[in-house]
Design a protein around this motif. Sequence first.
Motif, PDB file in Angstrom:
ATOM      1  N   UNK A 382    -100.560 -46.543 -53.429  1.00 47.29           N
ATOM      2  CA  UNK A 382    -101.733 -46.030 -54.150  1.00 47.29           C
ATOM      3  C   UNK A 382    -102.623 -45.241 -53.187  1.00 47.29           C
ATOM      4  N   UNK A 383    -102.902 -43.988 -53.530  1.00 49.32           N
ATOM      5  CA  UNK A 383    -103.697 -43.113 -52.674  1.00 49.32           C
ATOM      6  C   UNK A 383    -105.070 -43.694 -52.374  1.00 49.32           C
ATOM      7  N   UNK A 384    -105.571 -44.569 -53.229  1.00 51.98           N
ATOM      8  CA  UNK A 384    -106.910 -45.120 -53.017  1.00 51.98           C
ATOM      9  C   UNK A 384    -106.961 -46.103 -51.852  1.00 51.98           C
ATOM     10  N   UNK A 385    -105.832 -46.396 -51.218  1.00 53.77           N
ATOM     11  CA  UNK A 385    -105.872 -47.256 -50.020  1.00 53.77           C
ATOM     12  C   UNK A 385    -106.363 -46.480 -48.803  1.00 53.77           C
ATOM     13  N   UNK A 386    -106.390 -45.148 -48.891  1.00 55.77           N
ATOM     14  CA  UNK A 386    -106.759 -44.311 -47.757  1.00 55.77           C
ATOM     15  C   UNK A 386    -108.273 -44.147 -47.664  1.00 55.77           C
ATOM     16  N   UNK A 387    -108.830 -44.499 -46.530  1.00 51.66           N
ATOM     17  CA  UNK A 387    -110.260 -44.339 -46.306  1.00 51.66           C
ATOM     18  C   UNK A 387    -110.586 -42.871 -45.999  1.00 51.66           C
ATOM     19  N   UNK A 388    -111.803 -42.426 -46.290  1.00 52.55           N
ATOM     20  CA  UNK A 388    -112.141 -41.008 -46.080  1.00 52.55           C
ATOM     21  C   UNK A 388    -111.872 -40.498 -44.671  1.00 52.55           C
ATOM     22  N   UNK A 389    -112.161 -41.301 -43.645  1.00 53.09           N
ATOM     23  CA  UNK A 389    -112.008 -40.808 -42.275  1.00 53.09           C
ATOM     24  C   UNK A 389    -110.547 -40.505 -41.947  1.00 53.09           C
ATOM     25  N   UNK A 390    -109.614 -41.074 -42.703  1.00 53.18           N
ATOM     26  CA  UNK A 390    -108.210 -40.893 -42.361  1.00 53.18           C
ATOM     27  C   UNK A 390    -107.695 -39.486 -42.649  1.00 53.18           C
ATOM     28  N   UNK A 391    -108.526 -38.661 -43.258  1.00 52.19           N
ATOM     29  CA  UNK A 391    -108.197 -37.251 -43.392  1.00 52.19           C
ATOM     30  C   UNK A 391    -108.590 -36.426 -42.185  1.00 52.19           C
ATOM     31  N   UNK A 392    -109.189 -37.042 -41.190  1.00 47.98           N
ATOM     32  CA  UNK A 392    -109.610 -36.363 -39.974  1.00 47.98           C
ATOM     33  C   UNK A 392    -108.396 -35.795 -39.238  1.00 47.98           C
ATOM     34  N   UNK A 393    -108.441 -34.517 -38.877  1.00 45.42           N
ATOM     35  CA  UNK A 393    -107.280 -33.856 -38.268  1.00 45.42           C
ATOM     36  C   UNK A 393    -106.869 -34.503 -36.940  1.00 45.42           C
ATOM     37  N   UNK A 394    -107.848 -34.810 -36.117  1.00 44.30           N
ATOM     38  CA  UNK A 394    -107.527 -35.393 -34.810  1.00 44.30           C
ATOM     39  C   UNK A 394    -106.897 -36.781 -34.985  1.00 44.30           C
ATOM     40  N   UNK A 395    -107.436 -37.549 -35.914  1.00 46.96           N
ATOM     41  CA  UNK A 395    -106.871 -38.860 -36.210  1.00 46.96           C
ATOM     42  C   UNK A 395    -105.422 -38.723 -36.677  1.00 46.96           C
ATOM     43  N   UNK A 396    -105.176 -37.799 -37.609  1.00 49.62           N
ATOM     44  CA  UNK A 396    -103.836 -37.629 -38.152  1.00 49.62           C
ATOM     45  C   UNK A 396    -102.851 -37.184 -37.081  1.00 49.62           C
ATOM     46  N   UNK A 397    -103.273 -36.281 -36.216  1.00 50.66           N
ATOM     47  CA  UNK A 397    -102.388 -35.815 -35.150  1.00 50.66           C
ATOM     48  C   UNK A 397    -102.009 -36.959 -34.219  1.00 50.66           C
ATOM     49  N   UNK A 398    -102.999 -37.801 -33.884  1.00 50.97           N
ATOM     50  CA  UNK A 398    -102.725 -38.923 -32.990  1.00 50.97           C
ATOM     51  C   UNK A 398    -101.800 -39.946 -33.653  1.00 50.97           C
ATOM     52  N   UNK A 399    -102.078 -40.287 -34.908  1.00 52.54           N
ATOM     53  CA  UNK A 399    -101.276 -41.300 -35.594  1.00 52.54           C
ATOM     54  C   UNK A 399     -99.859 -40.800 -35.883  1.00 52.54           C
ATOM     55  N   UNK A 400     -99.724 -39.504 -36.178  1.00 53.79           N
ATOM     56  CA  UNK A 400     -98.415 -38.961 -36.536  1.00 53.79           C
ATOM     57  C   UNK A 400     -97.422 -39.024 -35.381  1.00 53.79           C
ATOM     58  N   UNK A 401     -97.906 -39.080 -34.140  1.00 53.37           N
ATOM     59  CA  UNK A 401     -96.984 -39.213 -33.013  1.00 53.37           C
ATOM     60  C   UNK A 401     -96.205 -40.518 -33.086  1.00 53.37           C
ATOM     61  N   UNK A 402     -96.747 -41.491 -33.816  1.00 52.28           N
ATOM     62  CA  UNK A 402     -96.135 -42.822 -33.891  1.00 52.28           C
ATOM     63  C   UNK A 402     -95.411 -43.076 -35.200  1.00 52.28           C
ATOM     64  N   UNK A 403     -95.962 -42.607 -36.321  1.00 53.46           N
ATOM     65  CA  UNK A 403     -95.472 -43.076 -37.610  1.00 53.46           C
ATOM     66  C   UNK A 403     -94.034 -42.638 -37.904  1.00 53.46           C
ATOM     67  N   UNK A 404     -93.633 -41.453 -37.472  1.00 50.18           N
ATOM     68  CA  UNK A 404     -92.246 -41.047 -37.695  1.00 50.18           C
ATOM     69  C   UNK A 404     -91.289 -42.041 -37.043  1.00 50.18           C
ATOM     70  N   UNK A 405     -91.559 -42.408 -35.815  1.00 52.87           N
ATOM     71  CA  UNK A 405     -90.680 -43.331 -35.102  1.00 52.87           C
ATOM     72  C   UNK A 405     -90.689 -44.735 -35.666  1.00 52.87           C
ATOM     73  N   UNK A 406     -91.771 -45.122 -36.345  1.00 51.67           N
ATOM     74  CA  UNK A 406     -91.846 -46.471 -36.900  1.00 51.67           C
ATOM     75  C   UNK A 406     -90.855 -46.698 -38.027  1.00 51.67           C
ATOM     76  N   UNK A 407     -90.330 -45.615 -38.602  1.00 54.03           N
ATOM     77  CA  UNK A 407     -89.336 -45.788 -39.655  1.00 54.03           C
ATOM     78  C   UNK A 407     -88.133 -46.578 -39.146  1.00 54.03           C
ATOM     79  N   UNK A 408     -87.762 -46.368 -37.889  1.00 52.30           N
ATOM     80  CA  UNK A 408     -86.597 -47.054 -37.332  1.00 52.30           C
ATOM     81  C   UNK A 408     -86.971 -48.090 -36.273  1.00 52.30           C
TER      82      UNK A 408
END
Length: 815
Positions: A382-408
């Motif tokens: 559900x999209x409503x689990x996302x807090x407003x700050x999580x759309x921050x570009x710097x936050x997303x760039x930092x988190x994205x370095x990890x989330x792809x690898x977490x799949x495996x």
Amino acid sequence: MTLPSHARVVIIGGGIIGCSVAYHLTKLGWADVVLLERKQLTSGTTWHAAGLIAQLRATANMTRLAKYSQELYGALEAETGVATGFKRVGSITVALTAERHEELRRSAAMARAFGVEIDEIGTAEIKAKYPHLNTDGILGGVYLPKDGQGDPGNIAHALAKGARMRGAVISERTKAMGITRNGQRVTAVEYQAEGRESGQITCDHVVNCAGMWGREVGRMLGVNVPLQACEHFYIVSEPIAGLTQLPVLRVPDECAYYKEDAGKILLGAFEPVSKPWALDGIPESFEFDQLPEDFDHFEPILEQAVARMPMLASAGIHTFFNGPESFTPDDAYHLGRAPEMDNVWVAAGFNSIGIQSAGGAGMALAQWMESGEKPFDLGDVDISRMEPFQGNRRYLAARATETLGLLYADHFPYRQKASARGVRCSPFHAQLAARGAVFGELSGWERANWYAAPGQAAEYDYSWKRQSFFDNIAAEHRALRTGVGVYDMSSFGKLRVEGRDAEAFLNRICGNDVAVPVGRIVYTQFLNARGGIEADVTVTRLSERAYLVVTPAATRLADEAWLRRHLGDAAVVITDVTAGEGVLAVMGPKARDVLQAVSPADFSNAVNPFGTAQEIEIGMGLARVHRVSYVGELGWEVYVSADMAAHVFETMMEAGAAHGVTLCGLHAMDCARAEKAFRHFGHDITCEDHVLEAGLGFAVKTGKGCDFIGRDAVLQKRQEGLQRRLLQFRLTDPEPLLYHNEPILRDGVIVGHVSSGAYGHSLGGAVGLGYVPCAGEDLATVLGSLYEIDVAGRRVRADVSARPMYDPEGARPKA
């Protein structure tokens, strides 16, 4: 093509998910469906997807959606005449470590609970099914015979054709440029057709299916869609002589997957440290594009793959592909109605599982849009689990370095994200960190989950067995049960609801009666029309016109959106005040002693009985105490304004030292609540769990003198009787651990799964909650059966109870 001037829905984005939403809406009979695609269908991510179509996901409903996708894709060709390339080839996942092997065994047990066909197989069977594989170091694996693969582009085109056959208008090379809005509704979408006309389409709904453009399209629509494109690599070999159809193979410990296709091998990777892409925006010209090769980045994966699949050493590389895919902060896709708007919907951010998810996600979203309510629990996405700050570009760039690898990565219990941390901290954060707190993260909040002992590393050391902090939690749990423990619950959502109509409004939303005296605390649920549970909250009456609604941290935004959507013309103002107050829970038999040492207030049962709040002096400051408990002990939640929080904390700890006060984490809180069979929202109770079957009928007042959402469903269920019951289980063997989704067996037959589990340190074994069918049976019959829990393939005998096994009379919190 001339576009219509009005549509019931405008879908933005023509990848597989946009086509699926159009397909399923038209299948429900929606007319005037328009899909706008900026370039060509599938030209973003869909066209280069690997096309792996698996059934098993991490939860029952996500598995349900994946199974639906498979069944849909298998029938699409007959319906539309478009070949989808779908075939059931099976899949194998192998383990190279004992921990991964345990995870796969638990996954196999979970699959049995979810009705997914799965086999645990040894090295010899793996070699027989995949003869080209070097099995050195492989401990075992699982085989899912009904997993498949397909042609992503053709599946999308088949969905698009099916939608067109039922009247949908799909316009390629037509970009959504802007919107017209009226309050919380989009009333029109403006578009520019390449080389053709521009204009606008008035509409009743808009769906953001823009894939890796979803964040920017979300901004245009006035909603937050946190996702970030990352580079995703795979290679395709030259044709290999004699290579025939093989199952899909996953070797997650080497970050790799293998797919045979037309006599070639596709090798893909989910590397631990990924590469975010297009941080400054995706080029306007992007269409069926690929990104520059980065062989150095891929080489470690390839080296392991050549050793694992020796035929690759001599096969030669036909294609080295690097294409972008979008990833979300928590590796779950975004689905549903955006909390900021009343008619904007989202289906985006599919984290490399878009092909296997799109069929089910499109079906679920279409049903949600049709009825206005979730068709079943979709809380995971559900999209409503996302807090407003999580759309921050710097936050997303930092988190994205990890989330792809977490799949495996190993999906250990309690595993925490390592990136993009420290964004939201409670007022007590520094004090807790100085005292050994080990923090986890939820909705951006840093939360003290457990405390390291002197000399112990203040960090997680993950395992499927007893983790390094097991004894720490046991000691904290013991303090809560026998002395006094203090834990930080500042992250819990706090919504102030006030105004002339506050009482009447909340009584329409809540199942319980909130027409109570000032200072009373009401435990209640927000129900939907089916009697399902949309929120699990406490409501405290602060004054004649003001209430405080306290929600779980993860659902604060969703609960606020639910309130706002049902506000109507009520004279009520809703304000999120979560960050304004710190909250310390002071719990245990000695809790009263500690509070009396720091405050002149009267904490006796006569003045401050259970379920009441009072304003107090504390130290040299002011606070408000709520006498409630989520751990089943005497206790208070101390609410203090952020500016005085540090002072109150130091005062509490100094005075509490004489009473043996112990700092506790939220893991200990969870163990204690599990012993008390207190429900956990999102696991034990969801929108598809009827409040009576969840055992929460005591919190519903159908005779409170006013109608409320779900009342009719409650009355109907009382008349018809329960179809299932939520029961508590305790393993009789103290060694195995329960987390969630372990199968429940009644007299040898799987009848359900554990919805949440933890270790009952006071009860001497793992405890869990789970629903058991009971139609036409009395409680004695249900409880009289033999129950077992399947823990990683081993059946463990379990005691069962309909009442809390710890303090069943509920006397301790009222002491």
